[in-house]
Design an enzyme around this catalytic site. Structure first.
Site: not given
Length: 221
Positions: A169, A72, A153, A78
């Site tokens: 996000c 999701g 993360a 990263h």
């Protein structure tokens, strides 16, 4: 109490880690894996796009690989210095409630940051963890037959300029931060080791698990 095996895997390419956690999840679903697992690792620079991602949130090419995945959430980054955790948990042994799982995952990271002397909190309406108005932990999960994968993360000593290439996000105007920035001192290796230890303790407290450790790979700096 449930047993949680912690595997510190070192620095792993994103594609390889994705296949590893999918295999672990399949094994957990099939009953071939008798206990839960927490994979702790870091990735070479990579951008991942969750199920709810928007192309406009990848602002410009960052010179890194891009993966579309089943978790999701929206777009995230990263990279080295970021502690990534992939919990492979069978929620039938806890609570079959995704809202409960997300909030408990946040609580584990809030507790971990407290151990690191960084005040942390939720931001109502969003998933993840914030400190002093800045986001320090991103979370995106996937669940199949009540077994989880993907995860969180935590920025430890991450190069935060990478986040300039995305809308993290999908939150416009969000400022990202790290353990190093908030603490303002300490070697990156020391902060990494402290952060790993704190996250493990946070999981013990939030999920009420007994932790076992497996031999993993050394961290490559």
């Amino acid at each position: 109490m449930n047993t949680l095996e912690v595997i510190q895997a070192g620095r792993v390419p994103y594609g390889a880690a994705l296949e590893q956690q999918r295999q672990l999840a399949d094994d957990r679903i099939a009953g071939r894996l008798p206990h839960d697992v927490l994979l702790l690792l870091e990735h070479p620079p990579v951008v991942t796009l969750g199920r709810n991602s928007h192309a406009a949130h990848l602002l410009r090419p960052a010179g890194v690989d891009v993966f579309e995945v089943e978790r999701g959430g929206d777009v995230t980054f990263h990279g080295p210095g970021q502690l990534v955790g992939y919990p492979i948990l069978d929620l039938s042994g806890y609570k079959q409630d995704l809202h409960w799982y997300l909030r408990t995952l946040e609580q584990a990271l809030i507790a971990a940051l407290g151990i690191l002397d960084i005040p942390a909190e939720r931001n109502p309406g969003y998933t993840g963890v914030w400190t002093r108005g800045k986001k320090i932990v991103s979370i995106g999960i996937h669940v199949k037959q009540w077994v989880t994968w993907h995860g969180f993360a935590l920025n430890v000593s991450t190069d935060l300029t990478y986040f300039n290439h995305i809308v993290p996000c999908g939150i416009q105007g969000v400022e990202m931060t790290s353990v190093l920035r908030e603490r303002g001192a300490g070697s990156t290796e020391q902060l990494w080791e402290e952060s790993v230890s704190a996250v493990i303790k946070g999981f013990e407290t939030a999920f009420g698990v007994i932790v076992s450790h497996s031999e993993g790979c050394a961290r490559n700096d």
